[in-house]
Design a protein around this motif. Structure first.
Motif, mmCIF file in Angstrom:
data_model
loop_
_atom_site.group_PDB
_atom_site.id
_atom_site.type_symbol
_atom_site.label_atom_id
_atom_site.label_comp_id
_atom_site.label_asym_id
_atom_site.label_seq_id
_atom_site.Cartn_x
_atom_site.Cartn_y
_atom_site.Cartn_z
ATOM 1 N N GLY A 53 0.957 -1.361 0.135
ATOM 2 C CA GLY A 53 -0.129 0.208 -0.142
ATOM 3 C C GLY A 53 0.837 1.485 0.254
ATOM 4 N N ASP A 54 0.298 2.326 -0.630
ATOM 5 C CA ASP A 54 0.918 3.726 -0.439
ATOM 6 C C ASP A 54 0.916 4.220 1.006
ATOM 7 O OD1 ASP A 54 -1.617 4.198 -0.782
ATOM 8 O OD2 ASP A 54 -1.443 5.899 -2.045
ATOM 9 N N SER A 55 0.201 3.417 1.972
ATOM 10 C CA SER A 55 0.223 3.726 3.384
ATOM 11 C C SER A 55 1.465 3.723 3.912
ATOM 12 C CB SER A 55 -1.054 2.762 4.146
ATOM 13 O OG SER A 55 -0.716 1.423 3.788
ATOM 14 N N GLY A 114 0.377 -4.061 -6.078
ATOM 15 C CA GLY A 114 1.197 -2.830 -5.853
ATOM 16 C C GLY A 114 0.202 -1.759 -6.068
ATOM 17 N N ASP A 115 0.389 -0.695 -5.047
ATOM 18 C CA ASP A 115 -0.541 0.564 -5.134
ATOM 19 C C ASP A 115 0.181 1.423 -5.932
ATOM 20 O OD1 ASP A 115 -3.022 1.373 -4.149
ATOM 21 O OD2 ASP A 115 -2.157 1.828 -2.101
ATOM 22 N N LEU A 116 -0.492 2.147 -6.864
ATOM 23 C CA LEU A 116 -0.025 3.128 -7.661
ATOM 24 C C LEU A 116 -0.126 4.412 -6.822
ATOM 25 C CD1 LEU A 116 -1.352 2.279 -11.220
ATOM 26 C CD2 LEU A 116 0.839 2.338 -10.649
ATOM 27 N N VAL A 168 -2.031 -4.485 -10.014
ATOM 28 C CA VAL A 168 -1.807 -3.157 -9.493
ATOM 29 C C VAL A 168 -3.205 -2.627 -8.817
ATOM 30 C CG1 VAL A 168 0.013 -2.472 -11.012
ATOM 31 C CG2 VAL A 168 -2.173 -1.796 -11.415
ATOM 32 N N LYS A 169 -3.109 -1.599 -7.876
ATOM 33 C CA LYS A 169 -4.287 -0.982 -7.296
ATOM 34 C C LYS A 169 -4.407 0.434 -7.685
ATOM 35 C CE LYS A 169 -5.254 -0.534 -2.904
ATOM 36 N NZ LYS A 169 -5.352 0.993 -2.989
ATOM 37 N N LEU A 170 -5.307 1.153 -8.091
ATOM 38 C CA LEU A 170 -5.515 2.564 -8.091
ATOM 39 C C LEU A 170 -6.690 3.160 -7.317
ATOM 40 C CD1 LEU A 170 -7.371 3.013 -10.772
ATOM 41 C CD2 LEU A 170 -5.315 2.551 -12.033
ATOM 42 N N GLU A 171 -6.986 4.369 -7.251
ATOM 43 C CA GLU A 171 -7.956 4.830 -6.556
ATOM 44 C C GLU A 171 -9.024 5.522 -7.536
ATOM 45 O OE1 GLU A 171 -6.710 7.509 -3.248
ATOM 46 O OE2 GLU A 171 -5.594 6.061 -2.454
ATOM 47 N N GLY A 172 -10.236 5.478 -7.242
ATOM 48 C CA GLY A 172 -10.902 6.299 -8.262
ATOM 49 C C GLY A 172 -11.940 5.289 -8.867
HETATM 50 MG MG LIG Z 1 -3.219 2.969 -0.752
#
Ligand SMILES: [Mg+2]
Ligand SMILES: Nc1nc(=O)c2c([nH]1)NC[C@@H]1CN(c3ccc(C(=O)N[C@@H](CCC(=O)O)C(=O)O)cc3)CN21
Ligand SMILES: CC(C)C(=O)C(=O)O
Length: 291
Positions: free
Chosen positions: A70-72, A109-111, A139-143
């Protein structure tokens, strides 16, 4: 064609749970196809974040089937205030470490913020780095609706995408950290976002900080699995930030966290015991010395 009776119909999946993502017999790298099959069986599964090889290897050995880099990592591993400053270089390095530390879990993997918002081509360039340089399986992305073109191109290009709707922390400067989907209009928007990412080809979708009843409705409506965080008990999967669930984060953690250990205390007490030994001259002893 001879008709098969129900009793003769070959079973698509063994009924003994041997294919279960958690506790089953899969002893190879888990794939997005395994995740899709789990929804068809109505099976729930756990996901945790990981940011380094050592921690990831512990969760891999514990049978956690899916890990999110996570980008956390921004606030939980790299010392930033939020996820906003995290770079693609940083996510690539952390994702590569998590892939190296695991042999079974599907690694997502978080973008990070700024690596896909310009459009589908930028998203593909960024996701390609995570796949080629780090070796992630997805990958994961938000929205939701706003990211559907990015999701479409990645999926067309052969990169599985986990979507993320509801609270999207990369938008903290415009949204804050507030519950999403409260009220009829917001609930309709969340449902539209969920359908948009499914139509765009996402294999799963994270629902963050949305009312439990709405998360249950989204889970019933979609054919792809939902992964809840602060979204109640009825999503197909759950995810928590590992430093939160093991009590390492420090400071305030979100209300949806269940703390399964107090690593902050364990590590702090051990550090103090070591310091006392050094200051008092009781470490090292002969058994720790060479002659
Ligand atoms: Mg994230
Ligand atoms: N340590 C950590 N845990 C997380 O779950 C997490 C991160 N960091 N960083 C990235 C995002 C940001 N997340 C967050 C951040 C804050 C809240 C929060 O303040 N929630 C309030 C409720 C707000 C409301 O009721 O509207 C809470 O008390 O839980 C929730 C999720 C989830 N993610
Ligand atoms: C909270 C999860 C879903 C996430 O995006 C992260 O850890 O960055």
């Amino acid at each position: 064609m001879t008709q098969l009776s129900a009793a003769q119909t070959p079973q698509r999946t063994p009924a003994d749970g041997s294919r279960a993502l958690y506790g089953g017999k899969i002893n190879r790298r888990i794939t997005v196809r395994d995740i899709t099959a789990a929804k068809e069986r109505g099976e729930k599964w756990p996901m945790l974040t990981a940011y380094d090889a050592m921690t990831a290897s512990v969760f891999d050995e514990s049978g956690i089937p899916v890990m999110l880099v996570g980008d956390s990592a921004g606030n939980c591993h790299l010392g930033y205030e939020t996820t906003v400053p995290v770079t693609l270089d940083e996510m690539t390095m952390l994702s590569a470490a998590v892939v190296r530390g695991t042999s079974r879990a599907l690694i997502v993997g978080d973008l990070p913020f700024g690596s896909y918002q310009e459009g589908p081509v930028q998203a593909l360039r960024s996701a390609t780095r995570l796949v080629k340089e780090a070796g992630v399986g997805a990958v994961k992305l938000e929205g939701g609706e706003r990211s559907h073109r990015q999701i479409e191109l990645l999926v067309e290009s052969g990169i599985p995408v986990m979507a993320h709707i509801g609270l999207t922390p990369q938008s903290v400067n415009s949204m804050g950290y507030r519950v999403q989907g409260r009220g009829e209009e917001a609930a309709q928007q969340l449902l539209r976002d969920a359908k948009a990412v499914q139509d765009a080809g996402a294999f799963a979708v994270v629902l963050e900080l949305v009312p439990a009843e709405l998360a249950a409705e989204v889970t019933r409506t979609l054919h792809i699995p939902t992964v809840g965080i602060g979204a109640g008990p009825d999503t197909d999967a759950q995810v928590l930030v590992w430093t939160d669930m093991l009590g390492l984060t420090g400071g305030r953690v979100p209300k949806f966290v269940k703390q399964y250990a107090d690593l902050r205390k364990v590590m702090g007490d051990a550090a103090k015991a070591y310091a006392e030994d050094v200051v008092g001259g009781t470490f090292p002893q002969d058994e720790h010395s060479v002659h």
